[in-house]
Design a protein around this motif. Sequence first.
Motif, PDB file in Angstrom:
ATOM      1  N   ARG A  53       0.840  -1.212   0.000  1.00  0.00           N
ATOM      2  CA  ARG A  53       0.000   0.000   0.000  1.00  0.00           C
ATOM      3  C   ARG A  53       0.867   1.250   0.000  1.00  0.00           C
ATOM      4  N   LEU A  54       1.921   1.233   0.816  1.00  0.00           N
ATOM      5  CA  LEU A  54       2.829   2.381   0.855  1.00  0.00           C
ATOM      6  C   LEU A  54       3.609   2.511  -0.446  1.00  0.00           C
ATOM      7  N   VAL A  55       4.026   1.378  -0.994  1.00  0.00           N
ATOM      8  CA  VAL A  55       4.789   1.393  -2.246  1.00  0.00           C
ATOM      9  C   VAL A  55       3.952   1.996  -3.369  1.00  0.00           C
ATOM     10  N   GLN A  56       2.700   1.544  -3.499  1.00  0.00           N
ATOM     11  CA  GLN A  56       1.835   2.042  -4.567  1.00  0.00           C
ATOM     12  C   GLN A  56       1.567   3.537  -4.406  1.00  0.00           C
ATOM     13  N   ALA A  57       1.343   3.960  -3.160  1.00  0.00           N
ATOM     14  CA  ALA A  57       1.080   5.378  -2.896  1.00  0.00           C
ATOM     15  C   ALA A  57       2.323   6.221  -3.192  1.00  0.00           C
ATOM     16  N   ALA A  58       3.502   5.712  -2.815  1.00  0.00           N
ATOM     17  CA  ALA A  58       4.749   6.440  -3.065  1.00  0.00           C
ATOM     18  C   ALA A  58       4.999   6.580  -4.566  1.00  0.00           C
ATOM     19  N   ARG A  59       4.777   5.509  -5.295  1.00  0.00           N
ATOM     20  CA  ARG A  59       4.964   5.561  -6.752  1.00  0.00           C
ATOM     21  C   ARG A  59       4.001   6.550  -7.394  1.00  0.00           C
ATOM     22  N   ALA A  60       2.781   6.562  -6.892  1.00  0.00           N
ATOM     23  CA  ALA A  60       1.773   7.464  -7.458  1.00  0.00           C
ATOM     24  C   ALA A  60       2.175   8.924  -7.264  1.00  0.00           C
ATOM     25  N   LYS A  61       2.874   9.183  -6.192  1.00  0.00           N
ATOM     26  CA  LYS A  61       3.305  10.555  -5.898  1.00  0.00           C
ATOM     27  C   LYS A  61       4.638  10.897  -6.569  1.00  0.00           C
ATOM     28  N   GLY A  62       5.332   9.871  -7.060  1.00  0.00           N
ATOM     29  CA  GLY A  62       6.640  10.113  -7.664  1.00  0.00           C
ATOM     30  C   GLY A  62       7.773  10.088  -6.665  1.00  0.00           C
ATOM     31  N   ASP A  63       7.516   9.521  -5.479  1.00  0.00           N
ATOM     32  CA  ASP A  63       8.570   9.414  -4.474  1.00  0.00           C
ATOM     33  C   ASP A  63       9.521   8.272  -4.821  1.00  0.00           C
ATOM     34  N   LEU A  64      10.707   8.342  -4.278  1.00  0.00           N
ATOM     35  CA  LEU A  64      11.697   7.282  -4.455  1.00  0.00           C
ATOM     36  C   LEU A  64      11.341   6.112  -3.542  1.00  0.00           C
ATOM     37  N   VAL A  65      11.372   4.903  -4.092  1.00  0.00           N
ATOM     38  CA  VAL A  65      11.194   3.697  -3.281  1.00  0.00           C
ATOM     39  C   VAL A  65      12.524   2.962  -3.257  1.00  0.00           C
ATOM     40  N   VAL A  66      13.047   2.727  -2.049  1.00  0.00           N
ATOM     41  CA  VAL A  66      14.322   2.041  -1.891  1.00  0.00           C
ATOM     42  C   VAL A  66      14.074   0.717  -1.171  1.00  0.00           C
ATOM     43  N   TRP A  67      14.542  -0.358  -1.776  1.00  0.00           N
ATOM     44  CA  TRP A  67      14.352  -1.707  -1.254  1.00  0.00           C
ATOM     45  C   TRP A  67      15.633  -2.182  -0.597  1.00  0.00           C
ATOM     46  N   VAL A  68      15.488  -2.798   0.581  1.00  0.00           N
ATOM     47  CA  VAL A  68      16.659  -3.253   1.332  1.00  0.00           C
ATOM     48  C   VAL A  68      16.465  -4.723   1.716  1.00  0.00           C
ATOM     49  N   LEU A  69      17.519  -5.501   1.514  1.00  0.00           N
ATOM     50  CA  LEU A  69      17.519  -6.911   1.921  1.00  0.00           C
ATOM     51  C   LEU A  69      18.655  -7.135   2.915  1.00  0.00           C
ATOM     52  N   HIS A  70      18.386  -7.946   3.937  1.00  0.00           N
ATOM     53  CA  HIS A  70      19.425  -8.259   4.924  1.00  0.00           C
ATOM     54  C   HIS A  70      20.082  -9.584   4.571  1.00  0.00           C
ATOM     55  N   THR A  71      21.412  -9.607   4.611  1.00  0.00           N
ATOM     56  CA  THR A  71      22.139 -10.841   4.326  1.00  0.00           C
ATOM     57  C   THR A  71      23.163 -11.121   5.411  1.00  0.00           C
ATOM     58  N   GLU A  72      23.377 -12.402   5.648  1.00  0.00           N
ATOM     59  CA  GLU A  72      24.417 -12.858   6.573  1.00  0.00           C
ATOM     60  C   GLU A  72      25.209 -13.953   5.862  1.00  0.00           C
ATOM     61  N   PRO A  73      26.067 -13.541   4.913  1.00  0.00           N
ATOM     62  CA  PRO A  73      26.806 -14.530   4.116  1.00  0.00           C
ATOM     63  C   PRO A  73      27.673 -15.439   4.983  1.00  0.00           C
ATOM     64  N   GLY A  74      27.700 -16.708   4.609  1.00  0.00           N
ATOM     65  CA  GLY A  74      28.569 -17.661   5.291  1.00  0.00           C
ATOM     66  C   GLY A  74      28.023 -18.232   6.581  1.00  0.00           C
ATOM     67  N   THR A  75      26.813 -17.825   6.968  1.00  0.00           N
ATOM     68  CA  THR A  75      26.259 -18.313   8.239  1.00  0.00           C
ATOM     69  C   THR A  75      25.486 -19.620   8.079  1.00  0.00           C
ATOM     70  N   GLY A  76      25.057 -19.901   6.851  1.00  0.00           N
ATOM     71  CA  GLY A  76      24.283 -21.109   6.613  1.00  0.00           C
ATOM     72  C   GLY A  76      22.839 -21.019   7.057  1.00  0.00           C
ATOM     73  N   GLY A  77      22.424 -19.844   7.537  1.00  0.00           N
ATOM     74  CA  GLY A  77      21.065 -19.681   8.054  1.00  0.00           C
ATOM     75  C   GLY A  77      20.099 -19.097   7.034  1.00  0.00           C
ATOM     76  N   ALA A  78      18.969 -18.623   7.549  1.00  0.00           N
ATOM     77  CA  ALA A  78      17.896 -18.099   6.690  1.00  0.00           C
ATOM     78  C   ALA A  78      18.302 -16.832   5.950  1.00  0.00           C
ATOM     79  N   PHE A  79      19.350 -16.147   6.450  1.00  0.00           N
ATOM     80  CA  PHE A  79      19.788 -14.899   5.816  1.00  0.00           C
ATOM     81  C   PHE A  79      21.045 -15.076   4.962  1.00  0.00           C
TER      82      PHE A  79
END
Length: 199
Positions: A35-61
Motif C-alpha cells: 500500500r505504501l509502495v503504490q502510494a509512493a509511486r503514485a506521488k513520484g517518491d523514491l522507493v528504496v528496497w533493502v535486503l538483509h544478508t548474513e553470508p557464510g552463516t548457513g542460516g535463513a539470511f
Amino acid sequence: MSRTALLVVDVQESFRVRPNWKAVNHPDIASRVDRLVQAARAKGDLVVWVLHTEPGTGGAFDPVNGHVRFIEGLEPADGEPVLTKTSHNAFTTTNLQQLLTQHGISEVVVSGIRTEQCCETTTRVASDFGYDVVFVTEATATTPLPHWTMPADATLEEILADPRTLSPELVTERTEYALAGRFATIRTLDEQAGVLVSS
C-alpha cells in the motif's frame, strides 16, 4: 521542495522460514507495505528496497539458501534501487545515504521487518543524519521477543511460555514510545497512504 523516500526494510522470505513467524503480529506485512509502495509511486517518491544478508552463516539470511528475496507480492519496479546490507540499520553497510543525497531526499518513510530491530535502528540513524523520519508502525512486523537470558535455540513454545517474553504488541508500543518526538513522527498506514496520495 523536499523529497521523500520510502524505505522497504527486509520484507524478505528469510523471516517466513523461521519457526517464530507463526507468532508474527502482521502476517500480511507484504500487502501492508505494498500500500505504501503504490502510494509512493503514485506521488513520484523514491522507493528504496533493502535486503538483509548474513553470508557464510548457513542460516535463513545466507544468500546461498535462497531466502534472501522479497516476500511474494512485493517487487521493485525498474529503476528502483535494491540495496543489500549486513548491519541492522540500512545505512552502515550500504550506499543509502549517498543515494538519498543524489535524489535530494530530506524525508524518509520507514517500513519493514523487524519493528524494533532493523526498522527502529534505521530510523534512529536516519534521524541522526538529519532526515525527517516517518515511522509507519502498521507497515512493520515483529515476533515475540524473548528475555535476553533465553537460550538462542529455545523453541517458539518455550519463548511463548516464558512470562518475561514481550509480545509483539508490547515491543511495538515500546518502539513507538522510544521513537516518537525524538527520532520520528509515527503515522498509521491510512494516514501515510493518504498523505502520499493527497499531498
